[in-house]
Write a protein that holds these residues in place. Structure first.
Motif, PDB file in Angstrom:
ATOM      1  N   TRP A 139       0.846  -1.201   0.000  1.00  0.00           N
ATOM      2  CA  TRP A 139       0.000   0.000   0.000  1.00  0.00           C
ATOM      3  C   TRP A 139       0.877   1.245   0.000  1.00  0.00           C
ATOM      4  CZ3 TRP A 139      -0.632   4.355   2.925  1.00  0.00           C
ATOM      5  CH2 TRP A 139      -1.773   5.124   2.672  1.00  0.00           C
ATOM      6  N   VAL A 140       1.917   1.265   0.826  1.00  0.00           N
ATOM      7  CA  VAL A 140       2.836   2.404   0.863  1.00  0.00           C
ATOM      8  C   VAL A 140       3.557   2.537  -0.468  1.00  0.00           C
ATOM      9  CG1 VAL A 140       4.909   3.346   1.974  1.00  0.00           C
ATOM     10  CG2 VAL A 140       3.122   2.288   3.366  1.00  0.00           C
ATOM     11  N   LEU A 141       3.974   1.407  -1.040  1.00  0.00           N
ATOM     12  CA  LEU A 141       4.642   1.426  -2.338  1.00  0.00           C
ATOM     13  C   LEU A 141       3.739   2.035  -3.402  1.00  0.00           C
ATOM     14  CD1 LEU A 141       6.749   0.484  -4.495  1.00  0.00           C
ATOM     15  CD2 LEU A 141       5.584  -1.729  -4.478  1.00  0.00           C
ATOM     16  N   ARG A 142       2.495   1.614  -3.417  1.00  0.00           N
ATOM     17  CA  ARG A 142       1.565   2.055  -4.455  1.00  0.00           C
ATOM     18  C   ARG A 142       1.161   3.519  -4.287  1.00  0.00           C
ATOM     19  NH1 ARG A 142      -0.408  -0.384  -9.293  1.00  0.00           N
ATOM     20  NH2 ARG A 142      -2.094   0.953  -9.958  1.00  0.00           N
ATOM     21  N   SER A 143       0.950   3.934  -3.046  1.00  0.00           N
ATOM     22  CA  SER A 143       0.413   5.277  -2.794  1.00  0.00           C
ATOM     23  C   SER A 143       1.498   6.346  -2.675  1.00  0.00           C
ATOM     24  CB  SER A 143      -0.417   5.277  -1.510  1.00  0.00           C
ATOM     25  OG  SER A 143       0.406   5.026  -0.378  1.00  0.00           O
ATOM     26  N   ALA A 189       2.538   7.310   0.090  1.00  0.00           N
ATOM     27  CA  ALA A 189       2.187   8.034   1.317  1.00  0.00           C
ATOM     28  C   ALA A 189       3.200   7.751   2.420  1.00  0.00           C
ATOM     29  CB  ALA A 189       0.786   7.621   1.780  1.00  0.00           C
ATOM     30  N   PRO A 190       3.291   8.632   3.413  1.00  0.00           N
ATOM     31  CA  PRO A 190       4.165   8.357   4.568  1.00  0.00           C
ATOM     32  C   PRO A 190       3.679   7.124   5.320  1.00  0.00           C
ATOM     33  CG  PRO A 190       3.524  10.679   4.510  1.00  0.00           C
ATOM     34  CD  PRO A 190       2.670   9.972   3.495  1.00  0.00           C
ATOM     35  N   TRP A 191       4.604   6.441   5.971  1.00  0.00           N
ATOM     36  CA  TRP A 191       4.251   5.237   6.721  1.00  0.00           C
ATOM     37  C   TRP A 191       3.195   5.538   7.784  1.00  0.00           C
ATOM     38  CZ3 TRP A 191       5.749   0.373   5.479  1.00  0.00           C
ATOM     39  CH2 TRP A 191       6.825   0.236   4.597  1.00  0.00           C
ATOM     40  N   ARG A 192       3.239   6.719   8.351  1.00  0.00           N
ATOM     41  CA  ARG A 192       2.271   7.073   9.399  1.00  0.00           C
ATOM     42  C   ARG A 192       0.831   7.119   8.892  1.00  0.00           C
ATOM     43  NH1 ARG A 192       4.363   9.178  14.137  1.00  0.00           N
ATOM     44  NH2 ARG A 192       6.629   9.475  14.153  1.00  0.00           N
ATOM     45  N   ASP A 193       0.660   7.254   7.577  1.00  0.00           N
ATOM     46  CA  ASP A 193      -0.684   7.315   6.996  1.00  0.00           C
ATOM     47  C   ASP A 193      -1.235   5.943   6.630  1.00  0.00           C
ATOM     48  OD1 ASP A 193      -0.562  10.036   7.249  1.00  0.00           O
ATOM     49  OD2 ASP A 193      -0.055  10.424   5.151  1.00  0.00           O
ATOM     50  N   PHE A 204      -4.218  -2.499   8.120  1.00  0.00           N
ATOM     51  CA  PHE A 204      -2.969  -3.225   7.958  1.00  0.00           C
ATOM     52  C   PHE A 204      -2.192  -3.352   9.260  1.00  0.00           C
ATOM     53  CE2 PHE A 204      -3.671  -1.092   3.785  1.00  0.00           C
ATOM     54  CZ  PHE A 204      -3.929  -2.242   3.054  1.00  0.00           C
ATOM     55  N   GLY A 205      -2.768  -2.878  10.342  1.00  0.00           N
ATOM     56  CA  GLY A 205      -2.094  -2.948  11.630  1.00  0.00           C
ATOM     57  C   GLY A 205      -1.232  -1.723  11.875  1.00  0.00           C
ATOM     58  N   PRO A 206      -0.467  -1.706  12.961  1.00  0.00           N
ATOM     59  CA  PRO A 206       0.387  -0.561  13.274  1.00  0.00           C
ATOM     60  C   PRO A 206       1.409  -0.309  12.163  1.00  0.00           C
ATOM     61  CG  PRO A 206       0.228  -2.063  15.143  1.00  0.00           C
ATOM     62  CD  PRO A 206      -0.374  -2.776  13.981  1.00  0.00           C
ATOM     63  N   THR A 251       4.907  -1.707  12.708  1.00  0.00           N
ATOM     64  CA  THR A 251       5.130  -3.123  12.415  1.00  0.00           C
ATOM     65  C   THR A 251       5.501  -3.318  10.951  1.00  0.00           C
ATOM     66  OG1 THR A 251       3.573  -3.803  14.136  1.00  0.00           O
ATOM     67  CG2 THR A 251       4.091  -5.419  12.435  1.00  0.00           C
ATOM     68  N   CYS A 252       4.753  -2.668  10.044  1.00  0.00           N
ATOM     69  CA  CYS A 252       5.027  -2.796   8.607  1.00  0.00           C
ATOM     70  C   CYS A 252       6.386  -2.194   8.260  1.00  0.00           C
ATOM     71  CB  CYS A 252       3.925  -2.114   7.800  1.00  0.00           C
ATOM     72  SG  CYS A 252       2.323  -2.942   7.890  1.00  0.00           S
ATOM     73  N   TYR A 253       6.681  -1.030   8.817  1.00  0.00           N
ATOM     74  CA  TYR A 253       7.959  -0.386   8.504  1.00  0.00           C
ATOM     75  C   TYR A 253       9.135  -1.203   9.033  1.00  0.00           C
ATOM     76  CZ  TYR A 253      11.810   2.923   8.464  1.00  0.00           C
ATOM     77  OH  TYR A 253      13.032   3.513   8.261  1.00  0.00           O
ATOM     78  N   ASN A 254       9.028  -1.649  10.277  1.00  0.00           N
ATOM     79  CA  ASN A 254      10.129  -2.415  10.868  1.00  0.00           C
ATOM     80  C   ASN A 254      10.367  -3.722  10.119  1.00  0.00           C
ATOM     81  OD1 ASN A 254      10.568  -0.458  12.822  1.00  0.00           O
ATOM     82  ND2 ASN A 254       9.264  -1.451  14.341  1.00  0.00           N
ATOM     83  N   ARG A 255       9.276  -4.373   9.707  1.00  0.00           N
ATOM     84  CA  ARG A 255       9.423  -5.623   8.952  1.00  0.00           C
ATOM     85  C   ARG A 255      10.060  -5.341   7.583  1.00  0.00           C
ATOM     86  NH1 ARG A 255       5.763  -9.998   9.236  1.00  0.00           N
ATOM     87  NH2 ARG A 255       5.375  -9.227  11.363  1.00  0.00           N
ATOM     88  N   PHE A 256       9.636  -4.266   6.938  1.00  0.00           N
ATOM     89  CA  PHE A 256      10.184  -3.878   5.646  1.00  0.00           C
ATOM     90  C   PHE A 256      11.688  -3.631   5.752  1.00  0.00           C
ATOM     91  CE2 PHE A 256      11.478  -0.089   3.146  1.00  0.00           C
ATOM     92  CZ  PHE A 256      11.410  -0.620   1.867  1.00  0.00           C
ATOM     93  N   VAL A 257      12.106  -2.887   6.768  1.00  0.00           N
ATOM     94  CA  VAL A 257      13.526  -2.557   6.930  1.00  0.00           C
ATOM     95  C   VAL A 257      14.332  -3.793   7.352  1.00  0.00           C
ATOM     96  CG1 VAL A 257      15.178  -1.217   8.287  1.00  0.00           C
ATOM     97  CG2 VAL A 257      13.093  -0.134   7.434  1.00  0.00           C
TER      98      VAL A 257
END
Length: 250
Positions: free
Chosen positions: A38-42, A44-48, A53-55, A58-64
């Protein structure tokens, strides 16, 4: 939603994700991946990130974490394990750096370059005969196209034909292809004095790498300050292309 993983995509990618047999079970991988896409497609900042999709942490930390473990690169390598090696193409594409992603200092350029159009980065790619990515790299926008050619062409297959525009017409590139047992079908520059073998007819297939860059338009603007994170997004966009090809082939 169109950016979420379809069932066949999840089935293909799930075995390639890191295993965690011990400890506290981690948050649902598919939900986290959908949040990352979703972040890739949009853009948008991770905070948005929507709450569905949950916190966002969590998504950012898993991505990194998976980026640092080279999970995204290994997935591309696995999907491209048996590419159409008869033809390989190399090219670059300039992407504009968004003002929110601008981070250029004396000691930390993060693959950004300043030119007349502002801050830019350059995606370097090698694709197979179907226009699907085999290798990817990133450099500052003002860097010459051939800067990373040696690294990207290190896995050039024997018997392959290498297609590139005349910006890659350099003797060392032709010699590298020859050492790999490949043939470089590259149009000569106007100032080349020695004749070379070049087929305009076969060169027409090079438009497939242009199509590749057009198909990853969701990363046509760079929003991330870290070069490693932006390259990971390019890899994720490329992974979706491979997954969709596998679905159509099945």
């Amino acid at each position: 939603m169109r950016y979420e993983l379809a069932d066949h995509e999840w089935t293909a990618i799930r075995p390639m994700l890191p295993n965690k047999p011990r400890g506290v079970p981690r948050v649902n991988d598919r939900r986290v991946l959908n949040g990352i896409f979703w972040v890739l497609r949009s853009g948008a900042p991770w905070r948005d990130l929507p709450a569905a999709f949950g916190p966002y942490t969590t998504c950012y930390n898993r991505f990194v974490r998976w980026r640092r473990a080279d999970v995204w690169g290994r997935i591309i390598d696995a999907l491209a394990a048996a590419p159409d090696a008869a033809v390989q193409m190399i090219d670059t594409s300039i992407v504009r750096v968004h003002q929110h992603g601008a981070c250029i200092t004396k000691n930390q350029r993060q693959s950004m370059g300043r030119s007349r159009g502002g801050l830019t980065s350059k995606i370097h790619a090698v694709v197979d005969g179907n226009g699907l990515p085999v290798r990817l790299a990133l450099s500052p926008g003002e860097a010459h196209d051939v800067r990373l050619a040696g690294k990207l062409l290190s896995r050039l297959k024997s018997g392959a034909m290498l297609l590139a525009d005349r910006g890659y017409d350099a003797d060392w590139i032709r010699e590298l292809a020859m050492k790999k047992g490949a043939w470089a079908n590259i149009p000569p520059k106007s100032n080349r004095s020695d004749p070379i073998c070049f087929s305009p007819y076969l060169y027409r297939a090079r438009n497939r790498i242009e199509r590749f860059f057009n198909r990853i338009k969701q990363v046509a603007t760079r929003y991330d300050r870290l070069a490693a994170n932006y390259l990971a997004f390019v890899q994720l966009a490329s992974i979706r292309l491979w997954l969709r090809l596998n679905e159509s082939a099945s």
